[in-house]
Design a protein around this motif. Structure first.
Motif, PDB file in Angstrom:
ATOM      1  N   CYS A   1     -13.161 -22.945  -1.853  1.00  0.00           N
ATOM      2  CA  CYS A   1     -11.873 -22.258  -1.880  1.00  0.00           C
ATOM      3  C   CYS A   1     -11.970 -21.148  -2.906  1.00  0.00           C
ATOM      4  N   ASP A   2     -11.783 -19.923  -2.447  1.00  0.00           N
ATOM      5  CA  ASP A   2     -11.822 -18.769  -3.340  1.00  0.00           C
ATOM      6  C   ASP A   2     -10.548 -17.972  -3.130  1.00  0.00           C
ATOM      7  N   ILE A   3      -9.945 -17.544  -4.215  1.00  0.00           N
ATOM      8  CA  ILE A   3      -8.722 -16.752  -4.151  1.00  0.00           C
ATOM      9  C   ILE A   3      -8.977 -15.452  -4.891  1.00  0.00           C
ATOM     10  N   ASN A   4      -8.621 -14.351  -4.239  1.00  0.00           N
ATOM     11  CA  ASN A   4      -8.806 -13.032  -4.829  1.00  0.00           C
ATOM     12  C   ASN A   4      -7.490 -12.279  -4.863  1.00  0.00           C
ATOM     13  N   PHE A   5      -7.342 -11.447  -5.887  1.00  0.00           N
ATOM     14  CA  PHE A   5      -6.135 -10.652  -6.080  1.00  0.00           C
ATOM     15  C   PHE A   5      -6.495  -9.173  -6.118  1.00  0.00           C
ATOM     16  N   LYS A   6      -5.658  -8.378  -5.484  1.00  0.00           N
ATOM     17  CA  LYS A   6      -5.805  -6.920  -5.565  1.00  0.00           C
ATOM     18  C   LYS A   6      -4.471  -6.379  -6.059  1.00  0.00           C
ATOM     19  N   LEU A   7      -4.508  -5.646  -7.152  1.00  0.00           N
ATOM     20  CA  LEU A   7      -3.296  -5.023  -7.665  1.00  0.00           C
ATOM     21  C   LEU A   7      -3.132  -3.672  -6.981  1.00  0.00           C
ATOM     22  N   ASP A   8      -2.065  -3.535  -6.211  1.00  0.00           N
ATOM     23  CA  ASP A   8      -1.783  -2.307  -5.468  1.00  0.00           C
ATOM     24  C   ASP A   8      -0.673  -1.574  -6.208  1.00  0.00           C
ATOM     25  N   PHE A   9      -1.058  -0.644  -7.068  1.00  0.00           N
ATOM     26  CA  PHE A   9      -0.091   0.074  -7.892  1.00  0.00           C
ATOM     27  C   PHE A   9       0.740   1.051  -7.078  1.00  0.00           C
ATOM     28  N   GLU A  10       0.194   1.560  -5.991  1.00  0.00           N
ATOM     29  CA  GLU A  10       0.933   2.501  -5.151  1.00  0.00           C
ATOM     30  C   GLU A  10       2.130   1.831  -4.484  1.00  0.00           C
ATOM     31  N   SER A  11       1.940   0.602  -4.005  1.00  0.00           N
ATOM     32  CA  SER A  11       3.024  -0.137  -3.338  1.00  0.00           C
ATOM     33  C   SER A  11       3.679  -1.162  -4.255  1.00  0.00           C
ATOM     34  N   SER A  12       3.238  -1.240  -5.489  1.00  0.00           N
ATOM     35  CA  SER A  12       3.773  -2.153  -6.489  1.00  0.00           C
ATOM     36  C   SER A  12       3.767  -3.608  -6.015  1.00  0.00           C
TER      37      SER A  12
END
Length: 157
Positions: free
Chosen positions: A83-94
């Protein structure tokens, strides 16, 4: 079409998987947590008072994945092999975009585990940030892909 989760009395049942083949099964879940720009900035800078939001959300998602059968009544208990969880911070769409990849070798798939992982990770982000942002929303919780089993591969278009 016969529904496999319904018994002859029309009530819910857990599907019997004893005749199914053991295969490698994988699923990818996805969810988004939309928030104020200032909240996302604070997450990225490690300035949330409750702690490291993404680390806590990652652990919460993994724990949820492993315990899916305890909270979703018709899910089989599974031996999760990854089980792997990844996060992407999308500053354009907040927003924070969350992806989980879950795998097992078994007789039933891990779609619910992948979706539970991203859902609980998203709820954890909400919990850790709700004091500074009452407008947070959790959106687009979807299955992106699944492989293995009799029905083969599904990929969201």
């Amino acid at each position: 079409m016969e529904l496999t989760h319904i018994n002859i009395q029309g009530r819910a049942k857990m599907v019997n998987v004893e005749e199914k083949a053991i295969t490698i099964r994988r699923a990818i879940g996805y969810s988004e947590v939309v928030m104020k720009k200032s909240t996302l900035d604070r997450i990225s800078q490690g300035l949330i008072v409750k702690g490291d939001v993404l680390s806590v959300a990652q652990v919460a998602g993994i724990i949820a994945c492993k315990n899916t059968s305890s909270i979703i009544p018709m899910c089989h208990p599974l031996m999760i092999t990854g089980c792997d969880i990844n996060f992407k911070l999308d500053f354009e769409s907040s927003k924070v975009c969350i992806t989980s990849t879950v795998s097992t070798e078994g007789k039933t798939g891990v779609e619910m585990e992948a979706l539970t992982a991203v859902s609980v990770a998203a709820l954890t982000i909400y919990d850790m940030c709700k004091a500074i942002d009452k407008e947070i929303s959790i959106n687009n919780t979807i299955l992106l892909k699944k492989t293995g089993g009799k029905s083969g591969t599904y990929e969201r278009s």
